[in-house]
Design an enzyme around this catalytic site. Structure first.
Site, PDB file in Angstrom:
ATOM      1  N   GLN A   1      13.669 -81.973  -9.476  1.00 43.28           N
ATOM      2  CA  GLN A   1      14.163 -81.798  -8.120  1.00 43.28           C
ATOM      3  C   GLN A   1      13.024 -81.900  -7.111  1.00 43.28           C
ATOM      4  O   GLN A   1      11.859 -81.680  -7.446  1.00 43.28           O
ATOM      5  CB  GLN A   1      14.859 -80.445  -7.974  1.00 43.28           C
ATOM      6  CG  GLN A   1      16.133 -80.345  -8.792  1.00 43.28           C
ATOM      7  CD  GLN A   1      16.751 -78.960  -8.707  1.00 43.28           C
ATOM      8  OE1 GLN A   1      16.059 -77.968  -8.847  1.00 43.28           O
ATOM      9  NE2 GLN A   1      18.053 -78.914  -8.486  1.00 43.28           N
TER      10      GLN A   1
ATOM     11  N   VAL B   1      12.485 -74.989  -6.047  1.00 41.26           N
ATOM     12  CA  VAL B   1      13.617 -75.682  -6.653  1.00 41.26           C
ATOM     13  C   VAL B   1      13.643 -75.279  -8.123  1.00 41.26           C
ATOM     14  O   VAL B   1      12.655 -74.779  -8.654  1.00 41.26           O
ATOM     15  CB  VAL B   1      13.534 -77.221  -6.496  1.00 41.26           C
ATOM     16  CG1 VAL B   1      13.759 -77.634  -5.050  1.00 41.26           C
ATOM     17  CG2 VAL B   1      12.223 -77.775  -7.023  1.00 41.26           C
ATOM     18  N   SER B   2      14.774 -75.512  -8.774  1.00 37.33           N
ATOM     19  CA  SER B   2      14.958 -74.996 -10.125  1.00 37.33           C
ATOM     20  C   SER B   2      14.307 -75.814 -11.228  1.00 37.33           C
ATOM     21  O   SER B   2      14.006 -75.285 -12.287  1.00 37.33           O
ATOM     22  CB  SER B   2      16.453 -74.864 -10.432  1.00 37.33           C
ATOM     23  OG  SER B   2      17.023 -73.922  -9.563  1.00 37.33           O
ATOM     24  N   SER B   3      14.118 -77.104 -11.012  1.00 37.15           N
ATOM     25  CA  SER B   3      13.561 -77.913 -12.095  1.00 37.15           C
ATOM     26  C   SER B   3      12.550 -78.920 -11.563  1.00 37.15           C
ATOM     27  O   SER B   3      12.550 -79.257 -10.376  1.00 37.15           O
ATOM     28  CB  SER B   3      14.670 -78.639 -12.856  1.00 37.15           C
ATOM     29  OG  SER B   3      15.237 -79.646 -12.051  1.00 37.15           O
TER      30      SER B   3
END
Length: 179
Positions: free
Chosen positions: A13, A8-10
């Protein structure tokens, strides 16, 4: 061996949806990370995963954009996997490196993932330009404590030692001391 790569990007998340998707597939090893997919730089778990897989393994992802958001990065990853004799498959998309049709679809999805990233950047830049025009946007918050740099310099620290102490680049120390 079946190996999964989840991303996931961050940090805010959750990986739970991806974990559930691969949990039914008899995966023996899972690599997870919370980092942007716009580049392979700084993706330590991806590198670890690519180093780990061996000939005959299958690397499972949920969607192509979890692996790469750049056509070039995707092609380089797929080439590395192919060279090692590793098959790539996705749980949510009909892609695989097992046959020519799936490989073609994989490449098309890579193009769309990169397009999505580029469109998001364009919208962000448009929003910043509008905010600047209205005088609302002032840039990001300053992350370097200039007073601390000045204090350390007064104590006799050199630029390199200040940079190490504050975990910043030495060029930043020089730039801020000139002001």
């Amino acid at each position: 061996m079946k190996v999964a790569y989840l991303r996931v990007s961050s940090s805010s998340q959750s990986l739970e949806v991806q974990r559930e998707a691969v949990s039914k597939l008899n995966i023996q090893k899972i690599f997870e990370e919370k980092v942007s997919g716009t580049s392979t730089q700084g993706r330590d778990k991806l590198k670890e995963c690519l180093d780990f897989v061996r000939e005959g393994d299958e690397l499972v992802i949920t969607r192509i954009d979890r692996l790469a958001r750049s056509v070039l990065d995707l092609q380089l990853i797929v080439k590395e996997l192919n060279d090692k004799g590793v098959i790539l498959t996705a749980t949510e998309q009909p892609i695989s490196t097992k046959d020519a049709t799936s490989k073609c679809f994989l490449d098309m999805l890579g193009v769309f993932a990169e397009l999505e990233t580029n469109l998001r950047k364009e919208r962000q830049m448009e929003g910043i330009a509008k905010a600047k025009a209205k005088g609302v946007y002032k840039g990001g918050k300053k992350k370097i404590n200039v007073e601390e740099i000045i204090r350390l310099k007064a104590e006799g620290y050199g630029a390199t030692k200040i940079a190490k102490e504050l975990n910043i680049h030495r060029d930043s120390v020089y730039r801020l001391l000139k002001k």
